[in-house]
Write a protein that holds these residues in place. Structure first.
Motif, PDB file in Angstrom:
ATOM      1  N   TRP A 145       0.799  -1.219   0.000  1.00 21.79           N
ATOM      2  CA  TRP A 145       0.000   0.000   0.000  1.00 21.79           C
ATOM      3  C   TRP A 145       0.840   1.282   0.000  1.00 21.79           C
ATOM      4  O   TRP A 145       0.405   2.313  -0.524  1.00 21.79           O
ATOM      5  CB  TRP A 145      -0.956   0.012   1.188  1.00 21.79           C
ATOM      6  CG  TRP A 145      -2.139  -0.892   0.987  1.00 21.79           C
ATOM      7  CD1 TRP A 145      -2.161  -2.253   1.132  1.00 21.79           C
ATOM      8  CD2 TRP A 145      -3.447  -0.515   0.567  1.00 21.79           C
ATOM      9  NE1 TRP A 145      -3.410  -2.747   0.842  1.00 21.79           N
ATOM     10  CE2 TRP A 145      -4.229  -1.694   0.497  1.00 21.79           C
ATOM     11  CE3 TRP A 145      -4.054   0.696   0.269  1.00 21.79           C
ATOM     12  CZ2 TRP A 145      -5.568  -1.687   0.130  1.00 21.79           C
ATOM     13  CZ3 TRP A 145      -5.399   0.717  -0.093  1.00 21.79           C
ATOM     14  CH2 TRP A 145      -6.138  -0.460  -0.173  1.00 21.79           C
ATOM     15  N   GLY A 181      -8.942   3.548  -2.445  1.00 23.01           N
ATOM     16  CA  GLY A 181      -7.510   3.268  -2.403  1.00 23.01           C
ATOM     17  C   GLY A 181      -6.753   4.020  -1.325  1.00 23.01           C
ATOM     18  O   GLY A 181      -5.523   4.093  -1.388  1.00 23.01           O
ATOM     19  N   ARG A 213      -4.710   4.833   1.931  1.00 21.14           N
ATOM     20  CA  ARG A 213      -3.760   3.951   2.632  1.00 21.14           C
ATOM     21  C   ARG A 213      -4.202   3.548   4.028  1.00 21.14           C
ATOM     22  O   ARG A 213      -3.627   2.614   4.606  1.00 21.14           O
ATOM     23  CB  ARG A 213      -2.397   4.644   2.705  1.00 21.14           C
ATOM     24  CG  ARG A 213      -1.671   4.692   1.358  1.00 21.14           C
ATOM     25  CD  ARG A 213      -0.487   5.611   1.429  1.00 21.14           C
ATOM     26  NE  ARG A 213       0.345   5.492   0.233  1.00 21.14           N
ATOM     27  CZ  ARG A 213       1.335   6.321  -0.074  1.00 21.14           C
ATOM     28  NH1 ARG A 213       1.605   7.342   0.735  1.00 21.14           N
ATOM     29  NH2 ARG A 213       2.053   6.136  -1.160  1.00 21.14           N
ATOM     30  N   THR A 218      -7.049   2.260   4.590  1.00 20.51           N
ATOM     31  CA  THR A 218      -7.998   1.155   4.421  1.00 20.51           C
ATOM     32  C   THR A 218      -7.471  -0.164   4.981  1.00 20.51           C
ATOM     33  O   THR A 218      -8.168  -0.834   5.771  1.00 20.51           O
ATOM     34  CB  THR A 218      -8.365   0.993   2.935  1.00 20.51           C
ATOM     35  OG1 THR A 218      -8.882   2.229   2.438  1.00 20.51           O
ATOM     36  CG2 THR A 218      -9.401  -0.104   2.752  1.00 20.51           C
TER      37      THR A 218
END
Length: 346
Positions: free
Chosen positions: A113, A208, A210, A212
């Motif tokens: 990520w 998307g 980071r 997540t």
């Protein structure tokens, strides 16, 4: 007195650490590092700290900080904390990292990520995720604590009782979060300019962001199974604060009164998490400058979903205040030391 050094003291989180630690009765600040402001008084960089600290910013190497300190806070961009924390732990110095480098038990997730090599997978697996309301006992004995991200703090605290109790379907979780501009840091960015963000709100990092996988890691542990969420952050034209509103389908019938009792029991003894009265929904203003998290919830019987809202100050409970909360646990101080108190009024 615990001797404390802060590496990266002149960003917003570093300055917030200085503000809080300068009033901590068991802490002596011994090093504040900054390359941009080396040689300048910290209170000159942030005049609000006048009368709270007389320390100068210094361009010190990590080793020089370690020579002075028993514990170091690292407030650097991701990718810079691994060699510092690795060396500190080799020397027996405790570390609280406010960045992302140690938040993932599997450093491969971090690499996927954040698009940088980690450098110490073995130590990453031993780092403790520093959300006290979930990992309090592990933090007490930790030598390396990964301070959570601001969005994950608000989301995890909001959802933890429901997931651990099996009240919601993990496959249906949607997290809608809104943050103040200080979350972007102190560096000059076009999107942080007044004329860009004033009178405006916009999503970013859609599908998307980071934070997540960090949210999913902790929610999965609470649920006892893999959890995947839809998470969308938005930028608000305010200085500080995060409001997260979360939605999930009930896994079994439950009344609002029942779920409120679940939250009261889950956070019994958690000094900073407050379940608001029915119908009183969290405001970011109410937690501004505090280490508190305000939560409320409602059951939508028409759709079979539960709605949870949580509010924190992104620089305090979402960063530096939580870091001091971790310090207190690591050194056996009362968890609320230097942190007790409400948000600013009005």
């Amino acid at each position: 007195m615990i001797k404390v050094g802060i590496i990266g003291a002149t960003g917003y989180t570093g300055a917030e650490l200085v503000r809080i630690l300068s009033r901590h009765p068991q802490v002596e600040l011994v090093a504040l590092t900054s390359r941009s402001y080396a040689g300048e008084e910290m209170a000159g960089v942030y005049p609000a700290l006048t009368g709270s600290t007389d320390l100068n910013c210094e361009d010190l190497t990590p080793e020089e900080v370690m020579d002075r300190a028993e514990v170091i806070f690292i407030a650097l961009p991701h990718g810079h904390a691994v060699p510092v924390a690795t060396r500190a732990r080799e020397r027996g110095i405790k570390v609280i990292d406010l960045g992302a480098d140690w938040r993932f038990r599997d450093a491969g997730t971090y690499e996927e990520w954040y698009k940088v090599p980690h450098g110490n997978h073995k130590l990453a697996a031993r780092a403790v995720y520093g959300l006290p309301e979930i990992h309090r006992e592990a933090i007490r004995s930790a030598g390396l604590v990964a301070n959570p991200g601001c969005f994950p703090t608000s989301a995890i605290l909001g959802l933890a009782p429901l997931l651990q109790g099996g009240y919601i379907d993990p496959e249906t979780i949607i997290i809608d979060s809104k943050t103040g501009v200080s979350g972007a840091g102190r560096g000059a960015k076009v999107t942080s300019l007044f004329v860009e963000c004033n009178e405006n709100i916009n999503p970013y990092g859609v599908a998307g962001h980071r934070h997540t996988p960090e949210i999913e890691q902790e929610l999965s542990a609470l649920a006892g199974r893999a959890v995947t969420v839809t998470f969308t952050p938005h930028l608000l034209p305010i200085s500080r604060g995060i409001l997260s509103t979360m939605y999930a389908s009930l896994a079994r019938p439950a009344t609002e009164a029942e779920l409120r009792q679940v939250y009261r029991e889950f956070y019994a003894g958690a000094a900073f998490v407050h379940l608001l009265p029915p119908g009183q929904w969290p405001h970011t203003r109410w937690v501004y400058g505090s280490n508190n998290c305000h939560i409320n919830l409602a059951v939508d019987s028409r759709t079979g979903r539960v709605v949870v809202a949580s509010a924190i100050d992104n620089l305090t409970k979402g960063a530096s205040g939580q870091a001091v909360q971790n310090l207190n646990l690591m050194f056996g101080f009362p968890e609320t030391m230097a942190l007790a108190g409400p948000g600013l009024c009005p």
